[in-house]
Design a protein around this motif. Structure first.
Motif, PDB file in Angstrom:
ATOM      1  N   UNK A 178      47.637  45.551  39.421  1.00 20.47           N
ATOM      2  CA  UNK A 178      46.936  44.698  40.890  1.00 20.47           C
ATOM      3  C   UNK A 178      47.722  46.111  42.337  1.00 20.47           C
ATOM      4  N   UNK A 179      46.481  46.053  43.006  1.00 26.00           N
ATOM      5  CA  UNK A 179      46.856  46.475  44.446  1.00 26.00           C
ATOM      6  C   UNK A 179      46.084  45.737  45.365  1.00 26.00           C
ATOM      7  N   UNK A 180      47.208  45.669  46.491  1.00 28.87           N
ATOM      8  CA  UNK A 180      47.108  44.345  47.468  1.00 28.87           C
ATOM      9  C   UNK A 180      46.195  44.750  48.506  1.00 28.87           C
ATOM     10  N   UNK A 181      44.887  44.673  48.547  1.00 28.88           N
ATOM     11  CA  UNK A 181      43.912  45.018  49.976  1.00 28.88           C
ATOM     12  C   UNK A 181      44.794  45.104  50.981  1.00 28.88           C
ATOM     13  N   UNK A 182      45.391  44.147  51.768  1.00 29.94           N
ATOM     14  CA  UNK A 182      45.843  43.772  52.576  1.00 29.94           C
ATOM     15  C   UNK A 182      47.573  43.058  53.092  1.00 29.94           C
ATOM     16  N   UNK A 183      48.653  43.009  53.206  1.00 33.34           N
ATOM     17  CA  UNK A 183      49.104  42.532  53.557  1.00 33.34           C
ATOM     18  C   UNK A 183      49.065  40.646  52.890  1.00 33.34           C
ATOM     19  N   UNK A 184      50.122  40.974  51.351  1.00 33.03           N
ATOM     20  CA  UNK A 184      49.395  39.809  50.737  1.00 33.03           C
ATOM     21  C   UNK A 184      51.060  38.515  50.310  1.00 33.03           C
ATOM     22  N   UNK A 185      50.524  37.350  50.050  1.00 35.99           N
ATOM     23  CA  UNK A 185      51.484  36.634  49.847  1.00 35.99           C
ATOM     24  C   UNK A 185      50.672  35.981  48.390  1.00 35.99           C
ATOM     25  N   UNK A 186      51.637  35.662  47.585  1.00 36.67           N
ATOM     26  CA  UNK A 186      51.167  36.035  46.107  1.00 36.67           C
ATOM     27  C   UNK A 186      52.552  34.645  45.990  1.00 36.67           C
ATOM     28  N   UNK A 187      51.631  34.145  44.287  1.00 32.04           N
ATOM     29  CA  UNK A 187      52.955  33.583  43.272  1.00 32.04           C
ATOM     30  C   UNK A 187      52.261  33.372  42.088  1.00 32.04           C
ATOM     31  N   UNK A 188      52.990  33.531  41.117  1.00 31.98           N
ATOM     32  CA  UNK A 188      51.948  33.675  39.560  1.00 31.98           C
ATOM     33  C   UNK A 188      53.510  32.973  39.386  1.00 31.98           C
ATOM     34  N   UNK A 189      52.197  32.240  37.525  1.00 27.90           N
ATOM     35  CA  UNK A 189      52.545  31.474  36.940  1.00 27.90           C
ATOM     36  C   UNK A 189      53.367  31.921  35.752  1.00 27.90           C
ATOM     37  N   UNK A 190      54.380  32.349  34.851  1.00 28.27           N
ATOM     38  CA  UNK A 190      54.499  32.519  33.410  1.00 28.27           C
ATOM     39  C   UNK A 190      54.272  32.161  32.403  1.00 28.27           C
ATOM     40  N   UNK A 191      53.436  31.939  31.400  1.00 28.60           N
ATOM     41  CA  UNK A 191      53.237  31.148  30.120  1.00 28.60           C
ATOM     42  C   UNK A 191      54.791  31.938  29.799  1.00 28.60           C
ATOM     43  N   UNK A 192      55.332  31.527  29.269  1.00 26.22           N
ATOM     44  CA  UNK A 192      56.460  32.608  28.871  1.00 26.22           C
ATOM     45  C   UNK A 192      57.257  31.216  27.083  1.00 26.22           C
TER      46      UNK A 192
END
Length: 246
Positions: free
Chosen positions: A232-246
């Motif tokens: 991944x590469x953040x093009x702007x200052x980014x806010x993000x959240x991931x949901x990992x399925x473990x």
């Protein structure tokens, strides 16, 4: 080969705010896009090669995407409340005195990488924020979801790695993704960031050797299957959240 995140530094959350150039609330939540000093190569892809779906049923998700290819989901959940709570001003008001851990996310080496807030979060301390997040309505049998919340500056990102399946939603900013299927190991240097890979390696790739790629916009969710290589590469200052399925 699981993604490893090595703790490097403890800092107050307000130090992340220097990544933004504005204290005002606007369409970007106060996390403004990069100005003239940002890396020149932080640009969107010319053509998105990942499908976008706004009308996907669970049955079709399982049949067409869950085990075989990534997909970008649109409009399946309403996270407007969570988005409001993730503006620069609201996060500083709620968590400005909190101590957070900045991490590097280079899978193979920690010699050269960018730092950002990302990784396993304290669910007790952050529960007041996470309870307002609505994850994608799709799940996989036998998996348990786990959240990972992040704030990152333009030009930062995660080098190529793979792990289990999951979803990643952009709340503010833009995040460019590069993906290869499990059987196609990407060409990359273990000590180079995603930005360096994009500048040095990507231009020389033949069309058949290039990854699937797309820029995920705010409000969109990318699903990636099990063991798919991705960077991944953040093009702007980014806010993000991931949901990992473990």
């Amino acid at each position: 080969m699981a993604l490893e995140a090595q703790p490097l530094l403890w800092l107050a959350l307000w130090t992340l705010a220097v990544l933004a150039r504005s204290s005002g609330e606007d369409a970007d939540g106060g996390w403004r896009r990069p100005g003239p000093g940002a890396p020149a190569a932080v640009t969107e892809e010319e053509h998105c090669t990942v499908e976008r779906r706004a009308d996907l049923s669970y049955a079709e998700f399982v049949q067409r995407y869950a085990f075989s290819r990534p997909v970008i989901l649109q409009g399946l959940t309403d996270n407007s409340r969570f988005r409001d709570l993730c503006t620069r001003q609201r996060l500083l008001a709620s968590f400005g005195d909190s101590v957070v851990r900045l991490s590097t996310a280079n899978t193979y080496s920690y010699q050269k990488d960018t730092l950002y807030f990302f990784g396993d979060n304290n669910f007790t301390e952050w529960a007041s924020l996470f309870r307002h997040y609505s994850p994608p309505p799709f799940s996989l049998l036998g998996t348990t979801p786990a959240y990972s919340f992040g704030i990152a500056g333009a030009g930062s990102g995660v080098p190529f790695h793979w792990h289990g399946p999951g979803f990643s939603e952009v709340i503010y900013g833009r995040k460019r993704w590069f993906l290869y299927p499990p059987e196609k190991t990407p060409e990359f240097h273990p000590n180079k960031t995603t930005l360096a890979w994009l500048q040095d390696t990507y231009p020389a790739l033949t069309p058949s050797a290039r990854p699937l790629e797309c820029t995920i916009q705010a409000g969109e969710v990318l699903y990636f299957p099990d063991r798919w290589w991705h960077a991944t590469l953040n093009l702007d200052t980014s806010v993000f959240i991931s949901t990992f399925l473990g």
